[in-house]
Design a protein around this motif. Sequence first.
Motif, mmCIF file in Angstrom:
data_model
loop_
_atom_site.group_PDB
_atom_site.id
_atom_site.type_symbol
_atom_site.label_atom_id
_atom_site.label_comp_id
_atom_site.label_asym_id
_atom_site.label_seq_id
_atom_site.Cartn_x
_atom_site.Cartn_y
_atom_site.Cartn_z
ATOM 1 N N GLY A 226 0.834 -1.200 0.000
ATOM 2 C CA GLY A 226 0.000 0.000 0.000
ATOM 3 C C GLY A 226 0.866 1.247 0.000
ATOM 4 N N ASP A 228 0.744 5.621 1.320
ATOM 5 C CA ASP A 228 0.021 6.756 1.887
ATOM 6 C C ASP A 228 0.855 8.004 1.683
ATOM 7 N N PRO A 262 -4.635 7.799 2.015
ATOM 8 C CA PRO A 262 -4.242 6.706 1.101
ATOM 9 C C PRO A 262 -3.934 7.313 -0.270
ATOM 10 N N THR A 321 0.135 2.484 7.487
ATOM 11 C CA THR A 321 -0.604 1.253 7.150
ATOM 12 C C THR A 321 -2.069 1.377 7.579
ATOM 13 N N THR A 323 -4.040 3.468 6.632
ATOM 14 C CA THR A 323 -4.873 3.912 5.503
ATOM 15 C C THR A 323 -5.433 2.735 4.723
ATOM 16 N N PHE A 324 -4.961 1.532 5.004
ATOM 17 C CA PHE A 324 -5.541 0.402 4.255
ATOM 18 C C PHE A 324 -5.928 -0.766 5.164
ATOM 19 N N SER A 328 -5.573 -2.269 0.215
ATOM 20 C CA SER A 328 -5.265 -1.141 -0.668
ATOM 21 C C SER A 328 -5.363 -1.664 -2.093
ATOM 22 N N SER A 340 -5.217 -6.158 4.839
ATOM 23 C CA SER A 340 -4.496 -5.117 5.582
ATOM 24 C C SER A 340 -3.081 -5.627 5.874
#
Length: 363
Positions: A226, A228, A262, A321, A323-324, A328, A340
Amino acid sequence: MSKINRQEITDILDGYNKEDITIATLGSHSSLHMFHGAKAEGFKTAVVCEKGRETPYKRFGVCDEFIIVDKFSDIVNDEVQEQLKDLNSIVFPHGSFVAYAGLDNIETIFNVPMFGNRDILRWEAERDLERKMMLDAGIRIPKKITDPSKIDGTVMVKFPGARGGRGYFVATSTEEYHQKIETMMERKWIEEEDIKGVHIEEYVLGCNYCIHYFFSGLNDESELMGMDSRYESTIDGLTRVPAKDQLDLSVDPSYVITGNHPTVMRESLLTQVFDIGDQITDAAKGLVPPGFNGPFCMQTLVNDDLEVVVFEMSARSDGGTNTFMNGSPYSYLYHGEPLSMGRRMAREIKNGIKEDRLDDIIT
Ligand code: AMP
């Protein structure tokens, strides 16, 4: 004090009932998706939480056991460690865990089995070690300015320790550097001791991408999980003020992290992203065996030459992390499900148990 050796951890792990493993960590930072992911993979969860901070862990229903302590740093106390081991706990490290437990304690007295490489944490905390690893890896990093008298362009001035950008400033000349040092001292954002450890580097004008990878020790491969970008006070607040009024405000921007967005990168940049992940994990294997193991994050700025410049790394789960928590775009591409970081970690433990290879991924 001597370092915890691998055998000591292996012996503790051997005494665990592998059918009844608990995933444990400090209740802070990026622990919610770790607990959620651990439960989704069928594990029990235990939070070590400072009194008064337990609400999110109760309200989100992600924890089975609550070990309530007076202060977060009590996680290294003998009684807490014993409680964790009685629960067959494997600890998932994150930024707050490292900050509160303390690097020295993690290396010498905290002998609860931990996911990841406990020796690599020092490499993100000490700027010289971090630079060495990135230089060995051949990654593009900001140029270092060895002395304030050599400032001849825009530079970013940083101080030791993980301080969420507090006290950092931008300068364009030696005079401005000294002037701003004074201001930061007056504000008490830095002390004499910090100035001794000052680090001056090229200011990279670009957009911020923090790239979250997972290195699977079981598969010997890094996965892109992912991305951010940071939301920082006051620099991001200042961009909401029209340029002519910014001058009237006469404030120096600061870079105190307050949240994360994100994000995704231009697809044509992803080759660089995978190369960075492979280069740093290869370099780490030689420098601090067995190298990266589990989550890590490369914090980058992408300039208008489309160079991905790495200015910082986290050698464990990074706060971005969060953000997901439900996956993601990248973790979806990789795994075909919304994964995640926490759940990816728990899955590695599950696979380690299944393949009888926990020893390879626990330190
Ligand atoms: P750090 O504490 O190193 O993560 O840095 C905090 C923030 O300062 C970053 O999120 C960036 O916004 C900014 N920053 C750090 N290094 C640089 C650099 N070399 N050039 C421009 N901005 C930077």
